[in-house]
Design an enzyme around this catalytic site. Structure first.
Site, short mmCIF file in Angstrom:
data_model
loop_
_atom_site.label_atom_id
_atom_site.label_comp_id
_atom_site.label_asym_id
_atom_site.label_seq_id
_atom_site.Cartn_x
_atom_site.Cartn_y
_atom_site.Cartn_z
N LYS A 162 31.14 35.17 47.77
CA LYS A 162 32.51 34.80 48.42
C LYS A 162 33.26 33.82 47.03
CE LYS A 162 31.81 36.26 52.37
NZ LYS A 162 30.43 36.88 52.33
N ASP A 181 57.54 63.92 38.20
CA ASP A 181 57.66 63.94 39.82
C ASP A 181 58.96 63.88 40.24
OD1 ASP A 181 57.76 61.37 39.24
OD2 ASP A 181 56.12 60.75 40.44
N LEU A 222 63.00 62.67 39.59
CA LEU A 222 64.24 62.54 38.39
C LEU A 222 65.32 61.56 39.01
CD1 LEU A 222 64.64 63.59 35.43
CD2 LEU A 222 66.31 65.43 36.40
N ILE A 223 65.13 60.38 38.51
CA ILE A 223 66.26 59.28 39.06
C ILE A 223 66.94 58.71 37.98
CG2 ILE A 223 66.48 56.98 40.24
CD1 ILE A 223 63.83 57.23 41.46
N LYS A 225 64.65 58.16 32.88
CA LYS A 225 63.94 57.31 31.57
C LYS A 225 62.61 57.69 31.33
CE LYS A 225 63.46 52.18 30.63
NZ LYS A 225 61.89 52.38 30.38
#
Length: 477
Positions: free
Chosen positions: A96, A401, A403-404, A407
């Site tokens: 721990k 994946d 395309l925003i 970049k």
């Protein structure tokens, strides 16, 4: 062999999910000898337990605190105990550990000097405390996320039972290491707690604690904690068995009971649920079922989310979940392939990290070699900017994946071009319709998308999956 491979091998060889705590607690010894000192008696007892159980358990777990409490001789006893454990049985040191300042040197001590296979750690210092232990190849860590003592409830259930701290720890800890590096320690007799953790972390090994406390139901806890393959849950040998005259017989009976439940879970469960359509639209859009599945498996969430581009959207599309659903992943690969088969290229390049599984699947399906530009260049090894084999002058199609802003896709394409490769086409799964296609075209790239955000918005709204407010959030995003 890394820890988890060693653990799975021991589970298979001994047909057991049981682990045994090797704690030098004088109160647990079945008898004492007046003529011998206590350390000697503890050593003999622990080594007898190992000899009697090495064919019945999958791991041993010495608790560091018990040995420390016995002083210098206790630490010597720890070394003697570790050396008595057969080499093929993994050792989990229950420490721990939570001190950030000593993590680096302590990691070297337990892994390099003591040669234990895994260690338990406290989560509260965060990833900084865990990282020094993860740099040791082949070793494992278990992050404590829940304990069963009543006094912990006020902390672990904060701020509410619906969104408790212990589940946030599970979510955070998953980001600290891979399933081959990091498991979760869970102390509970609650099937709800165990099932909630299993739902969030289906791929992690859970180190169970305190399940034998009053009120615990073994079969229900197993059903909640085992994964679909009847594994993924390490179960402690009850302490009262260790005090008996013949612990091996009782452990063997317990192992048989557990394995019967494992078989039932495996036979009743399914590795992957199968999605079936539940709507029929008059004008069925392309990829109707695929869009509905993306929503149903939780790839689309609503709220205020900061995108990688820095923009804040009222929704978030998380395509990383598709790799855990073969049915959806297969359809997505087919959708990409429909576009790629009309393009001319020599190699497929995935953009790290989200699209790498997709690029890999497409390379296998279409029988094209794959490469990828590194997100960052390593400071060691070959220091390559592009991973994989290629020749200058070849044409590469970029797979991303979403395309925003464009970049990540454009940066990846530029890295590929700097290595002498030609990039004409960029293929994505979803286009957010922010005018990025025109931006890419101006830079010499032709962008292709399987779906647009409009396709998704209209389909989900017509199918009744989202309400008017959510529809507007997607449409205005």
């Amino acid at each position: 062999m890394n820890f988890f491979d060693k653990l799975n091998a021991a589970i298979a060889e001994n047909n057991s999910l049981l682990f045994l705590g090797l704690d030098p607690n004088p109160e647990m010894m079945p008898y004492t000898r007046i003529e011998a000192d206590i350390i000697t008696q503890l050593r003999d007892w622990l080594q007898l337990l190992i000899a009697q159980t090495s064919h019945l358990v999958c791991a041993y777990k010495p608790t560091l605190g018990f040995y420390q409490a016995l002083g210098v001789r206790g630490m010597e006893l720890l070394q003697q105990t570790l050396q008595a454990i057969p080499a093929h049985i993994p050792i989990i040191l229950d420490a721990k550990h939570s001190d950030l300042n000593t993590s680096t040197i302590f990691a070297r001590t337990v892994f390099a000097d003591w040669q234990v296979d895994a260690i338990t750690l406290s989560p509260y210092p965060g990833q900084d405390c865990v990282a020094p232990f993860l740099v040791y190849p082949g070793k494992g860590v278990f992050v404590l996320c829940c304990t069963s003592n009543p006094g912990a409830i006020a902390v672990q259930q904060y701020p509410s039972a619906e969104s408790p701290l212990y589940l946030q720890i599970v979510k955070e800890a998953k980001n600290w290491g891979t399933p081959e590096q990091l498991g979760l320690e869970v102390g509970t007799i609650s099937t709800d707690v165990l099932s909630h953790i299993r739902a969030i972390a289906p791929e992690r090994i859970l180190l169970a604690r305190s399940i034998w406390a009053e009120g615990g139901n073994l079969n229900q806890l197993l059903a909640a904690g085992l994964n679909a393959n009847g594994n993924g849950l390490l179960i402690p040998v009850p302490q009262d068995i260790l005090s008996s005259d013949n612990p091996s017989t009782q452990i063997q009976s317990l192992r048989q009971e557990i394995n019967q439940t494992r078989e039932r879970v495996t036979s009743e469960g399914s590795r992957c649920s199968v999605w079936l359509p539940d709507v029929c639209l008059l004008n069925q859009p392309p990829y109707l079922d695929l869009i509905l599945q993306l929503y149903d498996i939780g790839c689309i969430a609503f709220g205020n989310f900061v995108q990688a581009s820095g923009a804040i959207f009222p929704y978030y599309i998380d395509l990383r979940k598709i790799i855990s659903n073969p049915q959806v992943f297969e359809q997505i690969l087919s959708a990409y392939a429909n576009i790629l088969q009309n393009l001319s290229f020599d190699r497929i390049a995935g953009i790290p990290y989200g699209s790498l599984p997709t690029a890999t699947g497409l390379a296998l399906r279409l029988n094209y070699p794959m490469i990828y530009p590194r997100k960052e260049v390593k400071a060691h090894g070959s220091r390559r900017l592009i991973e994989g084999n290629f020749s200058a002058g070849e044409t590469v199609v970029v797979v991303d994946d979403i395309l925003i802003s464009g970049k990540s896709a454009m940066e990846g394409a530029e890295k590929l071009k700097s290595a002498g490769l030609n990039v004409n086409d960029i293929v994505v799964f979803i286009d957010h319709e922010q005018g990025v296609k025109d931006k890419l075209k101006a830079n010499g790239y032709c962008a292709h998308a399987v779906l647009t955000i409009s396709d998704i918005t209209e389909t989900l709204y017509e199918a009744g999956r989202i309400n008017q407010k959510q529809y507007q959030a997607l449409a205005e995003g």
